[in-house]
Design a protein around this motif. Structure first.
Motif, PDB file in Angstrom:
ATOM      1  N   ILE A 182     -54.094  -9.677  36.183  1.00 46.34           N
ATOM      2  CA  ILE A 182     -53.801  -9.466  34.766  1.00 46.34           C
ATOM      3  C   ILE A 182     -53.722  -7.968  34.505  1.00 46.34           C
ATOM      4  N   ILE A 183     -53.044  -7.598  33.444  1.00 44.96           N
ATOM      5  CA  ILE A 183     -53.023  -6.217  32.969  1.00 44.96           C
ATOM      6  C   ILE A 183     -53.626  -6.215  31.575  1.00 44.96           C
ATOM      7  N   ILE A 184     -54.507  -5.270  31.305  1.00 44.95           N
ATOM      8  CA  ILE A 184     -55.123  -5.177  29.981  1.00 44.95           C
ATOM      9  C   ILE A 184     -54.794  -3.828  29.363  1.00 44.95           C
ATOM     10  N   ALA A 185     -54.074  -3.867  28.246  1.00 43.74           N
ATOM     11  CA  ALA A 185     -53.821  -2.650  27.479  1.00 43.74           C
ATOM     12  C   ALA A 185     -55.063  -2.372  26.636  1.00 43.74           C
ATOM     13  N   ILE A 186     -55.452  -1.105  26.537  1.00 44.90           N
ATOM     14  CA  ILE A 186     -56.650  -0.744  25.786  1.00 44.90           C
ATOM     15  C   ILE A 186     -56.408   0.520  24.979  1.00 44.90           C
ATOM     16  N   GLY A 187     -56.995   0.573  23.802  1.00 42.15           N
ATOM     17  CA  GLY A 187     -56.880   1.750  22.952  1.00 42.15           C
ATOM     18  C   GLY A 187     -57.379   1.433  21.553  1.00 42.15           C
TER      19      GLY A 187
END
Length: 208
Positions: A182-187
């Protein structure tokens, strides 16, 4: 600023599609969040999760063509966290179990007994079986990472739409060994994310 309100962390988590592009996350804080996330359980404590944090302009440029319709998250997030499952995670078994013994959490004889039980099955497992194991375990860490991110004041978006056959090699990993999970975008969220609904538990549960 840390948030320790369990209900707020869990029940107000929403997937964010666009982030404040000016917000950055230090390597120190990212490593702390990963440390907290990897307190998640894994089969026989093999911890098969591996992280690639893509935060530089160069890294994001390389990632962009591999994430299909998720470019907004890539362009605006503080980082894109790529989570892979290590198909040879058992190679760290001695290190993991020795440290457990050194810290007094397990007797040496129990370590030897456990490793004698599971190591042969891991070393000889079919590729399909190992693939299932590392993906399930890494998914537990991924979910925990998203909740941990909220305690640190960040929002996330889990992404499953990407070029699975190209991701590992693009970031200098052996594609036969490292399976993209999975890829998790964070911000920090830009705007207010959409709320969603869930099926009632009566519709998805059977009691026997």
């Amino acid at each position: 600023m840390y948030n320790n309100d369990f209900k707020e962390i869990v029940f107000n988590r929403h997937s964010v599609k666009e982030f404040d592009p000016d917000v950055k996350i230090s390597q120190e804080e990212m490593l702390q969040m990963i440390k907290e996330a990897t307190a998640a359980p894994s089969s026989v404590n093999m911890q098969p999760w591996r992280f690639v944090v893509v935060a530089s302009p160069e890294g994001k440029k390389k990632l962009r063509p591999l994430i299909r319709f998720n470019t907004r998250q890539n362009d605006s997030s503080a980082a894109m966290v790529l989570i892979f499952g290590d198909m040879k995670c058992y190679e760290k078994a001695e290190e993991i179990y020795s440290e457990t013994v050194e810290k007094g959490f397990m007797p040496e004889e129990v370590k030897e007994e456990l490793m004698g039980m599971f190591m042969p099955s891991y070393e000889n497992a079919l590729k399909e079986k190992m693939n299932d194991i590392v993906k399930i375990d890494s998914s537990l860490a991924a979910m925990q990472f998203m909740l941990v991110a909220r305690t640190h004041g960040y929002e996330t978006n889990p992404i499953g739409g990407f070029e699975e056959d190209q991701l590992a090699e693009a970031f200098d990993l052996d594609p036969e060994r490292y399976v993209p999970v999975i890829i998790i975008a964070i911000g920090k969220a830009q705007g207010i994310p959409f709320k969603t609904t869930r099926l009632a538990p009566e519709k998805i549960t059977v009691f026997k």
